[in-house]
Write a protein that holds these residues in place. Structure first.
Motif, PDB file in Angstrom:
ATOM      1  N   THR A   1      32.195 -22.064  -0.802  1.00  0.00           N
ATOM      2  CA  THR A   1      32.372 -22.715   0.694  1.00  0.00           C
ATOM      3  C   THR A   1      31.239 -23.377   1.075  1.00  0.00           C
ATOM      4  O   THR A   1      30.063 -22.927   1.141  1.00  0.00           O
ATOM      5  CB  THR A   1      32.660 -21.492   1.562  1.00  0.00           C
ATOM      6  N   PHE A   2      31.434 -24.512   1.675  1.00  0.00           N
ATOM      7  CA  PHE A   2      30.288 -25.386   2.049  1.00  0.00           C
ATOM      8  C   PHE A   2      30.792 -25.717   3.721  1.00  0.00           C
ATOM      9  O   PHE A   2      31.785 -25.910   4.212  1.00  0.00           O
ATOM     10  CB  PHE A   2      29.972 -26.525   1.208  1.00  0.00           C
ATOM     11  N   ASN A   3      29.537 -25.952   4.419  1.00  0.00           N
ATOM     12  CA  ASN A   3      29.570 -26.273   5.622  1.00  0.00           C
ATOM     13  C   ASN A   3      29.046 -27.526   6.111  1.00  0.00           C
ATOM     14  O   ASN A   3      27.855 -27.889   5.406  1.00  0.00           O
ATOM     15  CB  ASN A   3      28.709 -25.058   6.763  1.00  0.00           C
ATOM     16  N   VAL A   4      29.688 -28.265   7.020  1.00  0.00           N
ATOM     17  CA  VAL A   4      28.949 -29.612   7.607  1.00  0.00           C
ATOM     18  C   VAL A   4      28.296 -29.133   8.839  1.00  0.00           C
ATOM     19  O   VAL A   4      28.987 -29.115   9.668  1.00  0.00           O
ATOM     20  CB  VAL A   4      30.008 -30.653   7.651  1.00  0.00           C
ATOM     21  N   HIS A   5      26.951 -29.237   8.817  1.00  0.00           N
ATOM     22  CA  HIS A   5      26.144 -28.914  10.210  1.00  0.00           C
ATOM     23  C   HIS A   5      25.530 -30.194  10.778  1.00  0.00           C
ATOM     24  O   HIS A   5      25.050 -31.169  10.083  1.00  0.00           O
ATOM     25  CB  HIS A   5      25.033 -27.954   9.859  1.00  0.00           C
ATOM     26  N   ALA A   6      25.731 -30.273  11.839  1.00  0.00           N
ATOM     27  CA  ALA A   6      25.099 -31.616  12.715  1.00  0.00           C
ATOM     28  C   ALA A   6      23.724 -31.455  12.980  1.00  0.00           C
ATOM     29  O   ALA A   6      23.357 -31.551  14.313  1.00  0.00           O
ATOM     30  CB  ALA A   6      26.116 -31.501  13.886  1.00  0.00           C
TER      31      ALA A   6
ATOM     32  N   ASP B   1      23.438 -15.435   5.736  1.00  0.00           N
ATOM     33  CA  ASP B   1      22.910 -15.762   7.015  1.00  0.00           C
ATOM     34  C   ASP B   1      23.363 -16.905   7.615  1.00  0.00           C
ATOM     35  O   ASP B   1      24.206 -17.720   7.016  1.00  0.00           O
ATOM     36  CB  ASP B   1      21.303 -15.700   6.980  1.00  0.00           C
ATOM     37  N   ILE B   2      23.154 -17.247   8.953  1.00  0.00           N
ATOM     38  CA  ILE B   2      23.440 -18.360   9.574  1.00  0.00           C
ATOM     39  C   ILE B   2      22.794 -19.701   9.322  1.00  0.00           C
ATOM     40  O   ILE B   2      21.399 -19.739   9.526  1.00  0.00           O
ATOM     41  CB  ILE B   2      23.589 -18.332  11.330  1.00  0.00           C
ATOM     42  N   ASP B   3      23.353 -20.804   8.783  1.00  0.00           N
ATOM     43  CA  ASP B   3      22.747 -22.190   8.566  1.00  0.00           C
ATOM     44  C   ASP B   3      21.739 -21.796   7.548  1.00  0.00           C
ATOM     45  O   ASP B   3      20.706 -22.839   7.513  1.00  0.00           O
ATOM     46  CB  ASP B   3      22.439 -22.631   9.687  1.00  0.00           C
TER      47      ASP B   3
ATOM     48  N   ARG C   1      19.118 -24.920  13.396  1.00  0.00           N
ATOM     49  CA  ARG C   1      19.964 -23.804  13.019  1.00  0.00           C
ATOM     50  C   ARG C   1      20.728 -23.295  14.229  1.00  0.00           C
ATOM     51  O   ARG C   1      19.999 -22.915  15.147  1.00  0.00           O
ATOM     52  CB  ARG C   1      19.554 -22.697  12.167  1.00  0.00           C
ATOM     53  N   GLY C   2      22.005 -23.159  14.046  1.00  0.00           N
ATOM     54  CA  GLY C   2      22.605 -22.486  15.343  1.00  0.00           C
ATOM     55  C   GLY C   2      23.801 -23.387  15.825  1.00  0.00           C
ATOM     56  O   GLY C   2      24.392 -24.315  15.322  1.00  0.00           O
ATOM     57  N   ALA C   3      24.282 -23.081  17.170  1.00  0.00           N
ATOM     58  CA  ALA C   3      25.514 -23.409  17.681  1.00  0.00           C
ATOM     59  C   ALA C   3      25.515 -24.835  18.435  1.00  0.00           C
ATOM     60  O   ALA C   3      26.738 -25.318  18.491  1.00  0.00           O
ATOM     61  CB  ALA C   3      26.188 -22.369  18.643  1.00  0.00           C
TER      62      ALA C   3
END
Length: 327
Positions: free
Chosen positions: A111-116, A149-151, A123-125
């Motif tokens: 699974t991969f994520n696209v982070h802005a 872990d997150i990001d 890292r974070g919301a």
């Protein structure tokens, strides 16, 4: 081994807000096989919270005939069984929620994520807001494989995006939404070309070159309260980092014993005008202009909104309101 095609690769997409729709749209319109979508449950809206509003991602998915799951709990056995039945090869996540290992480890290609943001920074919301608030001149998007872990997962690719000095969050949001879609498609293509694998880099190898790590925690109402004891440039960045949503705010003290009124501020301008001995938060108005004292100089307020009123330019605001102080 025969090379995968984008029509064969089974993709499950996970996301909720408009920002995620850009990537989902790129996958669908690009001819990739999106077999299902996971999004947040419909949100109660209305005066009595008696209506349910589907997420932007759900609306797009249903309009294109894509099955949707909306779990309340990501470890719900019923949800996990339904997710497994889609037999995803790969999961793509954009602006969703933290996933348990049982979910992110389910597809054979991960699974991969696209982070802005340009990880490991922000890292974070709320990475877009915090990059602008902190006066960054460059941000971007990162695709990375999810881990516990997150990001913090292994970075696949990054794309930079410059932040003009007069840009607000809306401008950066729109730019990163489109750039994120490009990054997601490029990442999927790399995985297809590698028959399920692609090069990636541990973030621990990147930390040494990125300097002190800056977090991007979730933003609450109190986070948006303006501190005029900061320098004018810091207040200027703070306002544009929260404009148009959720909006930076200050209180306008009442002169008739009533509670202070909340004023949202959406646009300011640097003046370069030095202070005399004014206390931060002091306001002066003249010829349709509103100036507020910060720690080092005056800052002009160009667009604002009094609670219960419409958003307006400074000149229009002054036609029916007095403003002597902000705190």
């Amino acid at each position: 081994m025969n090379r995968l095609s984008k029509q064969e690769l089974r993709i499950v997409f996970m996301g909720t807000p408009e920002f995620a729709v850009g990537t989902l749209r790129a996958l669908v319109e690009g001819g990739y096989q999106v077999v299902g979508v996971v999004t947040q449950p419909d949100k109660p809206v209305g005066r009595h919270q008696d209506m349910l509003r589907p997420s932007e991602v759900k609306q797009y998915a249903l309009a294109h005939g894509i099955p949707v799951l909306q779990p309340v709990k990501m470890k719900d056995p019923v949800f996990l069984e339904a997710l497994s039945a889609w037999k995803a090869d790969l999961q793509v996540v954009v602006a969703f929620r933290m996933l348990p290992e049982v979910v992110w480890a389910m597809p054979r290609f991960g699974t991969f994520n696209v982070h802005a943001a340009l990880l490991p920074q922000y890292r974070g919301a709320a990475p877009i807001n915090w990059a602008v608030i902190n006066g960054e001149t460059l941000t971007g998007v990162t695709t990375f494989f999810l881990d516990k872990d997150i990001d913090t997962g292994r970075v696949i690719l990054q794309k930079p995006f410059p932040i003009p000095d007069d840009a607000d969050v809306e401008y950066v949001y729109d730019g990163l939404m489109h750039l994120g879609a490009e990054a997601a498609i490029e990442t999927v293509d790399r995985i297809i070309e590698g028959n399920g694998t692609t090069a990636s880099m541990p973030q621990s190898d990147m930390v040494a070159t990125t300097g002190e790590l800056k977090p991007a925690p979730k933003i609450f109402k109190d986070t948006c309260h303006i501190d005029f004891s900061l320098k004018a440039k810091q207040v200027y960045d703070f306002v544009r980092g929260l404009s148009p949503y959720p909006g930076a705010w200050a209180e306008m003290p009442s002169t008739d014993g009533k509670p202070a009124a909340v004023v949202k501020i959406f646009r300011t301008a640097k003046t370069g005008k030095a202070l005399a001995s004014e206390v931060p938060g002091t306001v002066t108005t003249a010829q349709g202009h509103i100036l507020v004292a910060c720690a080092d100089e005056w800052l002009e307020i160009e667009e604002l909104q009094l609670a219960g009123k419409k958003r307006m330019e400074a000149k229009a605001f002054l036609n029916g309101n007095q403003l002597n102080e902000l705190r």
